[in-house]
Write an enzyme that holds these catalytic residues in place. Sequence first.
Site, mmCIF file in Angstrom:
data_model
loop_
_atom_site.group_PDB
_atom_site.id
_atom_site.type_symbol
_atom_site.label_atom_id
_atom_site.label_comp_id
_atom_site.label_asym_id
_atom_site.label_seq_id
_atom_site.Cartn_x
_atom_site.Cartn_y
_atom_site.Cartn_z
ATOM 1 N N ASP A 1 116.550 49.430 65.256
ATOM 2 C CA ASP A 1 116.296 50.231 66.453
ATOM 3 C C ASP A 1 116.270 49.375 67.723
ATOM 4 O O ASP A 1 116.210 48.149 67.649
ATOM 5 C CB ASP A 1 114.917 50.914 66.322
ATOM 6 C CG ASP A 1 114.954 52.080 65.342
ATOM 7 O OD1 ASP A 1 116.033 52.653 65.137
ATOM 8 O OD2 ASP A 1 113.875 52.387 64.782
ATOM 9 N N ARG B 1 120.332 49.243 60.186
ATOM 10 C CA ARG B 1 120.637 49.749 61.532
ATOM 11 C C ARG B 1 119.376 49.651 62.375
ATOM 12 O O ARG B 1 118.640 50.625 62.535
ATOM 13 C CB ARG B 1 121.151 51.174 61.434
ATOM 14 C CG ARG B 1 122.537 51.252 60.781
ATOM 15 C CD ARG B 1 122.866 52.646 60.329
ATOM 16 N NE ARG B 1 121.915 53.095 59.313
ATOM 17 C CZ ARG B 1 121.816 54.322 58.865
ATOM 18 N NH1 ARG B 1 122.601 55.261 59.344
ATOM 19 N NH2 ARG B 1 120.921 54.626 57.955
ATOM 20 N N ARG C 1 107.501 49.847 61.224
ATOM 21 C CA ARG C 1 106.681 50.029 62.426
ATOM 22 C C ARG C 1 105.577 51.072 62.206
ATOM 23 O O ARG C 1 104.475 50.939 62.739
ATOM 24 C CB ARG C 1 107.552 50.399 63.606
ATOM 25 C CG ARG C 1 108.441 49.227 64.046
ATOM 26 C CD ARG C 1 109.509 49.673 65.014
ATOM 27 N NE ARG C 1 108.922 50.391 66.123
ATOM 28 C CZ ARG C 1 109.582 51.233 66.918
ATOM 29 N NH1 ARG C 1 110.855 51.465 66.710
ATOM 30 N NH2 ARG C 1 108.960 51.820 67.906
ATOM 31 N N TYR D 1 111.771 42.331 55.958
ATOM 32 C CA TYR D 1 111.422 42.372 57.381
ATOM 33 C C TYR D 1 110.123 41.595 57.578
ATOM 34 O O TYR D 1 109.329 41.438 56.651
ATOM 35 C CB TYR D 1 111.185 43.813 57.849
ATOM 36 C CG TYR D 1 112.436 44.629 58.077
ATOM 37 C CD1 TYR D 1 113.005 44.710 59.334
ATOM 38 C CD2 TYR D 1 113.030 45.327 57.034
ATOM 39 C CE1 TYR D 1 114.153 45.470 59.555
ATOM 40 C CE2 TYR D 1 114.185 46.088 57.240
ATOM 41 C CZ TYR D 1 114.737 46.160 58.508
ATOM 42 O OH TYR D 1 115.862 46.907 58.716
#
Lengths: 254, 254
Positions: free
Chosen positions: B52, B50, B195, B110
């Site tokens: 951001d 999900r 992040r 990622y």
Amino acid sequence: MWHYRLNIEYDGTDFKGWQVQPDQRTVQGELEARLHQLFSTAIRTTAAGRTDTGVHALGQVVNFSVDRESKPEELKKSLNGTLPPDVVVHAASEVDAEFNARFSATGRTYRYDIEYGHRAVGRAYAWVRQNPLMLDDMRHAATHITGEHDFTSFCVAAHERESRVCDIRKCDWSTTGEGIRLTISANRFVRSMVRSLVGTFVDVGRGFIEADTVRDILSKQDRSAAGTTAPPHGLFLVQVDYGDIEQRNAETVT
Amino acid sequence: MWHYRLNIEYDGTDFKGWQVQPDQRTVQGELEARLHQLFSTAIRTTAAGRTDTGVHALGQVVNFSVDRESKPEELKKSLNGTLPPDVVVHAASEVDAEFNARFSATGRTYRYDIEYGHRAVGRAYAWVRQNPLMLDDMRHAATHITGEHDFTSFCVAAHERESRVCDIRKCDWSTTGEGIRLTISANRFVRSMVRSLVGTFVDVGRGFIEADTVRDILSKQDRSAAGTTAPPHGLFLVQVDYGDIEQRNAETVT
């Protein structure tokens, strides 16, 4: 008067091209508004290449004159502090009064990127095409372009009285990770020339026309002879050369 | 009921993230609206990650069930014909009723891109930073992250009751043409984890904290111990793995 040169990069996506137009967001408009603020006087800029709507620049060169001195380093810093995020000043330098970003230029290099498949990420920086093209044929077609030719067949601005003769020094297709790239260098380009050439090269790559037909289109000197025009967002002004002048401006701040 | 899996790419720039929210443009919202049109019934989708606001995906995986059959090839084609240009379906396949894009996933990868200098072109796809970072120190810091750890210190969603234990299988910094890239693979990630990690690695690369301090931050299991959070636009969901299930869906249309 003081005379300055700027090397700038911009993302053409949200601009109606380089040149100032009433009620339109243009790179020249944004830059001149910031220079006006900075020097408290209206300033007119000249660019090496007047890029069209949606065309990007990595190495656009601009010059302007003003009746107030500014240290190049501070000029660059001030502009980057106030320009919108889609325009960046990479270098500023003081130049001679004779320097003209457009007319002093001895060579310009553009690139055009084509990516294969469906793409969402980066789609504003390449012509995304579903099917691969026949690169060998496109490379063969490109050989007909190098050298000095009249590019009337690949020029959309039929009303301009300028010469359409350009000396193409390089016209190469290479492969990238995601597709192919045309790199083309010439002393000068006529309006929409690279996009017209790419459109015709793509017609070759799809097998719609023969590679040697490009030579015939060129010799016809007739715009209707060329194929489709490639979309603007794959096109980048990469570099502008100034021959000897380049050396004289050794103090360029980068 | 028929069950489908989609592999999708999206440019997160103009989305308020993956998840449906009232009056917000989200990827899930766009996709479900198109599926509703296509099947004439409301369809709820599940995504592997999900993402951001502003985060991109090259290899997001989605599943949904519907009471009408569709050939995967036609499903893919129909969706690509109606989806906005910032979402693309790369593959569609029929799956077992048990397949769940989120809970069946055995691994996720990622990447996070940092570019140096001032950039206009591509600025939506990387964290553009003026000064180079100390890559060796960042690489050393990354070694403390691999393996199984509780990532509470690097998780912003303090209210979630899920476990924050993640098994990091790869955490490497590499150089790119314009800067550096973190590639990180794990069985799962907690919210904003990549992040938060990147923000802390950048603090190491700037010399603000020692590389070994990352190990201490991790062991504190306290969000306030970590550094700043990197901006979303450098982050891409690259790939989702499903172990054995992957092989069973050999008919995936690409």
